[in-house]
Scaffold this motif. Structure first.
Motif, PDB file in Angstrom:
ATOM      1  N   LYS A  20       7.316  14.496 -11.476  1.00 48.94           N
ATOM      2  CA  LYS A  20       6.087  15.053 -12.059  1.00 48.94           C
ATOM      3  C   LYS A  20       5.136  15.407 -10.917  1.00 48.94           C
ATOM      4  CE  LYS A  20       6.087  12.439 -16.391  1.00 48.94           C
ATOM      5  NZ  LYS A  20       5.375  11.452 -17.190  1.00 48.94           N
ATOM      6  N   PRO A  21       4.185  16.298 -11.169  1.00 47.72           N
ATOM      7  CA  PRO A  21       3.203  16.582 -10.116  1.00 47.72           C
ATOM      8  C   PRO A  21       2.356  15.334  -9.858  1.00 47.72           C
ATOM      9  CG  PRO A  21       2.853  18.006 -12.044  1.00 47.72           C
ATOM     10  CD  PRO A  21       3.984  17.092 -12.360  1.00 47.72           C
ATOM     11  N   ASN A  76       0.399   8.464  -7.432  1.00 48.59           N
ATOM     12  CA  ASN A  76       0.869   9.837  -7.201  1.00 48.59           C
ATOM     13  C   ASN A  76       2.269   9.836  -6.592  1.00 48.59           C
ATOM     14  OD1 ASN A  76      -1.177  11.426  -8.287  1.00 48.59           O
ATOM     15  ND2 ASN A  76      -2.485  11.133  -6.493  1.00 48.59           N
ATOM     16  N   ARG A 108      -0.759  14.607  -8.876  1.00 45.17           N
ATOM     17  CA  ARG A 108      -2.095  15.091  -8.554  1.00 45.17           C
ATOM     18  C   ARG A 108      -3.157  14.352  -9.367  1.00 45.17           C
ATOM     19  NH1 ARG A 108       0.601  20.138  -9.151  1.00 45.17           N
ATOM     20  NH2 ARG A 108      -0.646  20.596 -10.993  1.00 45.17           N
ATOM     21  N   CYS A 155      -6.507   6.104 -18.086  1.00 42.38           N
ATOM     22  CA  CYS A 155      -5.942   7.367 -17.602  1.00 42.38           C
ATOM     23  C   CYS A 155      -6.414   8.445 -18.579  1.00 42.38           C
ATOM     24  CB  CYS A 155      -4.417   7.260 -17.593  1.00 42.38           C
ATOM     25  SG  CYS A 155      -3.605   8.684 -16.891  1.00 42.38           S
ATOM     26  N   ARG A 211      -7.278  12.682 -19.560  1.00 41.77           N
ATOM     27  CA  ARG A 211      -7.147  14.132 -19.347  1.00 41.77           C
ATOM     28  C   ARG A 211      -7.951  14.793 -20.447  1.00 41.77           C
ATOM     29  NH1 ARG A 211      -3.247  18.174 -20.981  1.00 41.77           N
ATOM     30  NH2 ARG A 211      -2.137  16.543 -22.063  1.00 41.77           N
ATOM     31  N   ALA A 227       0.340   8.576 -17.325  1.00 41.80           N
ATOM     32  CA  ALA A 227       0.146  10.001 -17.031  1.00 41.80           C
ATOM     33  C   ALA A 227       1.227  10.845 -17.707  1.00 41.80           C
ATOM     34  CB  ALA A 227       0.176  10.215 -15.520  1.00 41.80           C
ATOM     35  N   VAL A 228       0.814  11.904 -18.356  1.00 45.24           N
ATOM     36  CA  VAL A 228       1.750  12.806 -19.029  1.00 45.24           C
ATOM     37  C   VAL A 228       2.008  14.031 -18.149  1.00 45.24           C
ATOM     38  CG1 VAL A 228       2.122  14.251 -21.069  1.00 45.24           C
ATOM     39  CG2 VAL A 228       1.019  12.023 -21.311  1.00 45.24           C
ATOM     40  N   THR A 229       0.921  14.610 -17.610  1.00 50.10           N
ATOM     41  CA  THR A 229       1.072  15.833 -16.812  1.00 50.10           C
ATOM     42  C   THR A 229       1.071  15.560 -15.309  1.00 50.10           C
ATOM     43  OG1 THR A 229      -1.325  16.204 -16.681  1.00 50.10           O
ATOM     44  CG2 THR A 229      -0.157  17.133 -18.590  1.00 50.10           C
ATOM     45  N   GLY A 230       0.547  14.405 -14.909  1.00 43.52           N
ATOM     46  CA  GLY A 230       0.421  14.096 -13.477  1.00 43.52           C
ATOM     47  C   GLY A 230      -0.854  14.637 -12.885  1.00 43.52           C
ATOM     48  N   THR A 231      -1.727  15.204 -13.734  1.00 43.31           N
ATOM     49  CA  THR A 231      -2.985  15.769 -13.244  1.00 43.31           C
ATOM     50  C   THR A 231      -4.195  15.062 -13.861  1.00 43.31           C
ATOM     51  OG1 THR A 231      -2.970  17.430 -15.000  1.00 43.31           O
ATOM     52  CG2 THR A 231      -1.952  18.048 -12.876  1.00 43.31           C
ATOM     53  N   GLU A 232      -3.981  13.906 -14.474  1.00 47.34           N
ATOM     54  CA  GLU A 232      -5.063  13.175 -15.128  1.00 47.34           C
ATOM     55  C   GLU A 232      -6.017  12.562 -14.088  1.00 47.34           C
ATOM     56  OE1 GLU A 232      -1.628  13.230 -17.991  1.00 47.34           O
ATOM     57  OE2 GLU A 232      -1.829  12.851 -15.853  1.00 47.34           O
TER      58      GLU A 232
END
Length: 199
Positions: A148-149, A140, A151, A167, A169, A114-119
């Protein structure tokens, strides 16, 4: 003896002396030719022997080099086989993970990918049904610990693989299936594994 007989006897004696001298010269010439022929024959014989010895040495060296190269190829093939076996055993161990270990493995892969944490995470149908929510929760939590977020979500569809995850996005996907991870590991670590095995 009369005069004619004396002359005839003298001619015969001179002819016999000439014939003996010519025979002796001819014999000496023949002996010289024979000696020269034998000398040349000996020289050619030893030249042929030297050529034969050199050809044999060259062939022996070529055969030795070929045998050495074949032996090296054989050793290399055996080493490659052993390295492949080591990776196959590592893959077996990963596939044999169960329960919390397997959940932890998937969560770790998801958190790293995960790069953004929203994948969103694509799991196999079996994993999504049995452990999907646990993997998501752990991944998470790891992202949150890393600042990181946390999510991540589960994708609606499932992947056509047995072990690992993807993973994703948008249109960007990181393939963390065991097959792909092992292929990358082989590419990146084969020489390192070989060095460990054969040091």
């Amino acid at each position: 003896m009369n005069g004619i007989e004396k002359i005839t006897a003298r001619i015969e004696a001179d002819a016999a002396a000439d014939a003996a001298r010519i025979a002796e010269e001819t014999k000496a010439q023949c002996d010289g030719i024979r000696e020269e022929g034998e000398k040349k024959a000996q020289e050619r014989y030893w030249e042929k022997v030297r050529q034969g010895v050199k050809a044999t040495e060259d062939r022996t060296q070529r055969l030795a080099k070929t045998a050495d190269m074949e032996a090296r190829k054989s050793v290399l093939a055996c080493k490659q086989e052993i390295v492949a076996e080591a990776f196959a055993k590592a893959e077996e161990k990963i596939r044999a993970l169960s329960g919390d270990q397997y959940i932890g493995f998937l969560a770790s892969m998801a958190a790293r990918a995960a790069v953004t944490g929203t994948e969103e995470l694509v799991l196999s149908a079996e994993d999504k049904k049995t452990i999907g929510s646990k993997v998501l929760s752990k991944a998470n939590a790891r992202l949150t610990e890393a600042g990181k977020p946390g999510r991540l979500t589960l994708a609606d569809e499932t992947g056509n693989f047995t072990c690992g995850l993807i993973c994703r996005r948008g249109s960007i996907s990181v393939n963390c299936t065991v097959e792909v991870l092992m292929a990358q590991a082989r590419e990146d670590m084969a020489s390192q594994v070989a060095a460990e095995l054969f040091s």
